[in-house]
Scaffold this motif. Sequence first.
Motif, short mmCIF file in Angstrom:
data_model
loop_
_atom_site.label_atom_id
_atom_site.label_comp_id
_atom_site.label_asym_id
_atom_site.label_seq_id
_atom_site.Cartn_x
_atom_site.Cartn_y
_atom_site.Cartn_z
N LEU A 205 0.83 -1.21 0.00
CA LEU A 205 0.00 0.00 0.00
C LEU A 205 0.87 1.26 0.00
O LEU A 205 0.49 2.28 -0.59
N LEU A 206 2.02 1.19 0.66
CA LEU A 206 2.95 2.32 0.66
C LEU A 206 3.42 2.63 -0.76
O LEU A 206 3.41 3.78 -1.20
N LEU A 207 3.80 1.59 -1.50
CA LEU A 207 4.26 1.79 -2.87
C LEU A 207 3.14 2.29 -3.77
O LEU A 207 3.35 3.16 -4.62
N ILE B 170 6.32 -9.71 -4.84
CA ILE B 170 6.05 -9.85 -6.27
C ILE B 170 5.10 -8.76 -6.76
O ILE B 170 5.34 -8.11 -7.79
N LEU B 171 4.01 -8.52 -6.01
CA LEU B 171 3.06 -7.47 -6.38
C LEU B 171 3.74 -6.10 -6.40
O LEU B 171 3.48 -5.27 -7.28
N SER B 172 4.61 -5.88 -5.43
CA SER B 172 5.31 -4.59 -5.35
C SER B 172 6.25 -4.40 -6.53
O SER B 172 6.35 -3.30 -7.10
N VAL B 173 6.96 -5.46 -6.90
CA VAL B 173 7.87 -5.38 -8.04
C VAL B 173 7.08 -5.07 -9.32
O VAL B 173 7.53 -4.27 -10.16
N ILE B 174 5.91 -5.68 -9.46
CA ILE B 174 5.08 -5.42 -10.64
C ILE B 174 4.67 -3.96 -10.70
O ILE B 174 4.74 -3.30 -11.75
N PRO C 127 13.00 1.05 -1.23
CA PRO C 127 12.14 0.10 -0.52
C PRO C 127 12.04 -1.25 -1.19
O PRO C 127 11.97 -2.28 -0.52
N ILE C 128 12.04 -1.27 -2.54
CA ILE C 128 11.96 -2.54 -3.25
C ILE C 128 13.18 -3.41 -2.94
O ILE C 128 13.08 -4.61 -2.66
N VAL C 129 14.35 -2.79 -2.99
CA VAL C 129 15.58 -3.53 -2.67
C VAL C 129 15.53 -4.03 -1.23
O VAL C 129 15.91 -5.18 -0.94
N GLN C 130 15.07 -3.20 -0.31
CA GLN C 130 14.97 -3.59 1.10
C GLN C 130 14.00 -4.75 1.30
O GLN C 130 14.27 -5.69 2.05
N MET C 131 12.85 -4.70 0.61
CA MET C 131 11.84 -5.74 0.75
C MET C 131 12.36 -7.08 0.23
O MET C 131 12.20 -8.12 0.89
N ILE C 132 12.97 -7.07 -0.93
CA ILE C 132 13.51 -8.32 -1.50
C ILE C 132 14.61 -8.87 -0.60
O ILE C 132 14.67 -10.08 -0.33
#
Length: 379
Positions: free
Chosen positions: A85-87, A169-173, A200-205
């Motif tokens: 939701l943040l992204l 996965i949803l965030s990367v998309i 954030p994407i790098v941190q999440m992965i």
Amino acid sequence: MPYRIDLFAVFIFLGIVQGIFLSFFFLSKENRQIQANLFHGMLLLAMVGCTLEIFLMYTGYIVHCLFLVDFSEPLGMAVGPLFYLLLLSYVKGGVSKKQYGHLVFPVVYFFLELPFLLQPDDVKYNAYIWAYHPELPMRDVTAVYDARLFWVTDHATETILISLALYAILSVIVVTRAYRQKKESFWKPVHPVLRNLREPIVQMITASVIVLVVKLTNVADTGDHLFAVYVSIVIYFTSFRVIRRSGFFKHASLAEAPKYKSSTLSPDVQNALVEKLKLLMAEQKPFLQADFSLPELAHQLGSTVHVVSQVINERLGKNFFEMAAEYRVEEAKRLLREQPNIKVEEIAEQVGYNSKSSFNTVFKKYTGTTPSRFRAEKS
């Protein structure tokens, strides 16, 4: 049982304290009006809750508050949805109420876990020993009912990993589509919002990979402190970013005009708000309403009157009334060209003016001619 206080414990504890203060900053009355800040603050609290339980388990202080054993599992389930939701709030400028449905499962999980949370302390103690000190004896206790009635609560680690993987996965998309839409490189983005999305994407992965590796290489939860250390690093890094973009170091001197000098609004936030403002004005055209006002515009942008006013002044080089007038005049010019049979009075009303004379005055100010003459010249 001796307490364990080492460098890991101190590092994690300081991360918890920092995370609590940082979440208060994001969730302050003014900042939480922007959805991205709201979700960021909630995400920090969820991470702090998970890290706090790990800290208590790792140090052994959990024996003084056994009611907190496994209390953070629903928070762990909320990390993925809150991150997503943040992204979304960054990419789309906000999320709809329907998208809050992503937070339903963490709430449902809490109620599914209640049979365990309501168990006596001896059951909680045994759960702690089994997870962190499997070599120690457990207490004798007779269970009245199965504390883990449901598969998802009996396999909390697997469920959290699935949730993290799914939302990663949803965030990367979402982020990939945003980069493609702007036609920018992931590693060298120009747009400030895209730069905010990359970290954030790098941190999440990375977090998902660390959790998976820790769980595969350690018995039960004995390696969770390694994940807590990474969460603390993320909190420290976020704090550094907030401080770096703060206006604290930009105090006005007596020789400078004081307006906005004490503002903490960073250039990245200003740029993002300008983009959101332009999109709103182009698609929804709120300036066509006769009662269009700065407070109403701030509400539609999910910000405050002061912030929106500052952005219009500093980024667009004009005040709110000048900006509204320019948009109205541009719309009036289009209508005068495309609808030659409509009276000027009607066009004035369509673009938000109740008075023909006011409309004529503003139109001439920005075009150098009257609406009637403009129409005659373009016909």
